[in-house]
Write a protein that holds these residues in place. Sequence first.
Motif, PDB file in Angstrom:
ATOM      1  N   UNK A  31      40.667  49.539   5.497  1.00  0.00           N
ATOM      2  CA  UNK A  31      40.460  49.901   6.898  1.00  0.00           C
ATOM      3  C   UNK A  31      40.452  48.623   7.736  1.00  0.00           C
ATOM      4  N   UNK A  32      41.352  48.543   8.711  1.00  0.00           N
ATOM      5  CA  UNK A  32      41.499  47.359   9.544  1.00  0.00           C
ATOM      6  C   UNK A  32      40.967  47.630  10.951  1.00  0.00           C
ATOM      7  N   UNK A  38      36.677  39.610  16.412  1.00  0.00           N
ATOM      8  CA  UNK A  38      36.932  39.496  14.980  1.00  0.00           C
ATOM      9  C   UNK A  38      37.897  40.567  14.507  1.00  0.00           C
ATOM     10  N   UNK A  39      38.600  40.241  13.431  1.00  0.00           N
ATOM     11  CA  UNK A  39      39.345  41.235  12.652  1.00  0.00           C
ATOM     12  C   UNK A  39      38.534  41.499  11.397  1.00  0.00           C
ATOM     13  N   UNK A  40      38.147  42.751  11.198  1.00  0.00           N
ATOM     14  CA  UNK A  40      37.379  43.165  10.027  1.00  0.00           C
ATOM     15  C   UNK A  40      38.220  44.100   9.188  1.00  0.00           C
ATOM     16  N   UNK A  41      38.305  43.828   7.893  1.00  0.00           N
ATOM     17  CA  UNK A  41      38.927  44.790   6.983  1.00  0.00           C
ATOM     18  C   UNK A  41      37.966  45.043   5.832  1.00  0.00           C
ATOM     19  N   UNK A  42      37.843  46.316   5.463  1.00  0.00           N
ATOM     20  CA  UNK A  42      36.976  46.702   4.353  1.00  0.00           C
ATOM     21  C   UNK A  42      37.636  47.845   3.609  1.00  0.00           C
ATOM     22  N   UNK A  43      37.234  48.023   2.372  1.00  0.00           N
ATOM     23  CA  UNK A  43      37.899  48.995   1.507  1.00  0.00           C
ATOM     24  C   UNK A  43      36.940  50.091   1.086  1.00  0.00           C
ATOM     25  N   UNK A 238      31.118  43.986  -5.384  1.00  0.00           N
ATOM     26  CA  UNK A 238      32.549  44.290  -5.372  1.00  0.00           C
ATOM     27  C   UNK A 238      33.011  44.625  -3.955  1.00  0.00           C
ATOM     28  N   UNK A 239      32.211  45.408  -3.232  1.00  0.00           N
ATOM     29  CA  UNK A 239      32.547  45.772  -1.864  1.00  0.00           C
ATOM     30  C   UNK A 239      32.642  44.531  -0.976  1.00  0.00           C
ATOM     31  N   UNK A 240      31.655  43.629  -1.096  1.00  0.00           N
ATOM     32  CA  UNK A 240      31.655  42.421  -0.275  1.00  0.00           C
ATOM     33  C   UNK A 240      32.777  41.471  -0.674  1.00  0.00           C
ATOM     34  N   UNK A 241      33.140  41.488  -1.942  1.00  0.00           N
ATOM     35  CA  UNK A 241      34.221  40.620  -2.397  1.00  0.00           C
ATOM     36  C   UNK A 241      35.553  41.031  -1.786  1.00  0.00           C
ATOM     37  N   UNK A 242      35.689  42.321  -1.441  1.00  0.00           N
ATOM     38  CA  UNK A 242      36.936  42.825  -0.866  1.00  0.00           C
ATOM     39  C   UNK A 242      36.878  42.942   0.658  1.00  0.00           C
ATOM     40  N   UNK A 243      35.722  42.633   1.248  1.00  0.00           N
ATOM     41  CA  UNK A 243      35.595  42.654   2.697  1.00  0.00           C
ATOM     42  C   UNK A 243      36.136  41.343   3.276  1.00  0.00           C
ATOM     43  N   UNK A 244      36.887  41.449   4.379  1.00  0.00           N
ATOM     44  CA  UNK A 244      37.466  40.268   5.017  1.00  0.00           C
ATOM     45  C   UNK A 244      37.067  40.207   6.484  1.00  0.00           C
ATOM     46  N   UNK A 245      36.661  39.027   6.921  1.00  0.00           N
ATOM     47  CA  UNK A 245      36.362  38.763   8.326  1.00  0.00           C
ATOM     48  C   UNK A 245      37.148  37.546   8.764  1.00  0.00           C
ATOM     49  N   UNK A 254      46.475  42.714  15.575  1.00  0.00           N
ATOM     50  CA  UNK A 254      46.447  43.111  14.171  1.00  0.00           C
ATOM     51  C   UNK A 254      46.796  44.586  14.082  1.00  0.00           C
ATOM     52  N   UNK A 255      47.323  44.976  12.946  1.00  0.00           N
ATOM     53  CA  UNK A 255      47.548  46.394  12.684  1.00  0.00           C
ATOM     54  C   UNK A 255      46.200  47.020  12.376  1.00  0.00           C
ATOM     55  N   UNK A 256      45.831  48.052  13.128  1.00  0.00           N
ATOM     56  CA  UNK A 256      44.546  48.699  12.897  1.00  0.00           C
ATOM     57  C   UNK A 256      44.750  50.066  12.267  1.00  0.00           C
TER      58      UNK A 256
END
Length: 281
Positions: A31-32, A38-43, A238-245, A254-256
């Motif tokens: 999810x972007x 900020x650009x936040x992406x999380x899974x 695992x969730x935090x490892x795949x979260x991007x800021x 950015x593509x949202x």
Amino acid sequence: MAHIDSVDTNRPLIEQLEDMYWLPFNMAPVHHYDLGLWHLSLTGELEALMPWDNGSDYASYVTPIDNENSYPRFYGGEPLWDSESPYIWLDFHPIIASCRAEVGPDETWIVGCAFFKIRVVQVREPSKSGVFDLADSNQLKQFIFKKHKDVSDRLLELGYKDRFSAWNPDEIQEYKIKGRCWYELIDGNHGVGWCFNLYTPLSDKHLLHIAYEPSEFWPLYHTPSEKALQVSKSPLWDFLDNLELSKMEEGSEVITGTLRRENDSSEEDECGWGAWGSEGW
């Protein structure tokens, strides 16, 4: 996924696991969000909506967090904050996933559910919040501690006697994950469940708050062992490892929305994402 040869049915399964080798988030939708600053992406899979909930209370994929109009003022007809509130907040759609363990050669048991609430908190002016500099870790811890203490005190007054929270700011743990500092305060209800709250500063007045609730990992009113608590946090790391800021540059776009892996093929592009599709929310 964890593996165990046999199970003692008189004890919670998680008490018998040494670890949960559980990595679903690198395969889940991404999810972007364009937050302006900020650009936040999380899974992760979004929690299913209830029939009476259309999801309109959750932040959209384009939400400028520096604009107070982005923050809901009312919920169910009741005010969430007013001009005197020390902070305001907005919620993203929660993420949920089941956790499983392999038992013996050919069985799979559900251990529980990993539930994530994601929130941006905007701190008001110092005269209301008492916070002058979120970059100061001591002031940040004081704010986090007071925020949770106020909620716990209010719930205790309403009769929720099993409520617990940190006794002082020194109990807040600091972690460094992918170069970013996160601050953890643990609270919850002894009978129902624990909540691991992690905060990271985004600006001088914005915080990202991840509230992780391991659900049904142990029975009601069961006090989990220290080992069980550590094992239950595997999905959180695992969730935090795949979260991007990442900081949004002026004029950048950015593509949202939600990107989903469509296949598991080895034909990947230069970014290593393989075949992806875009879908709305």
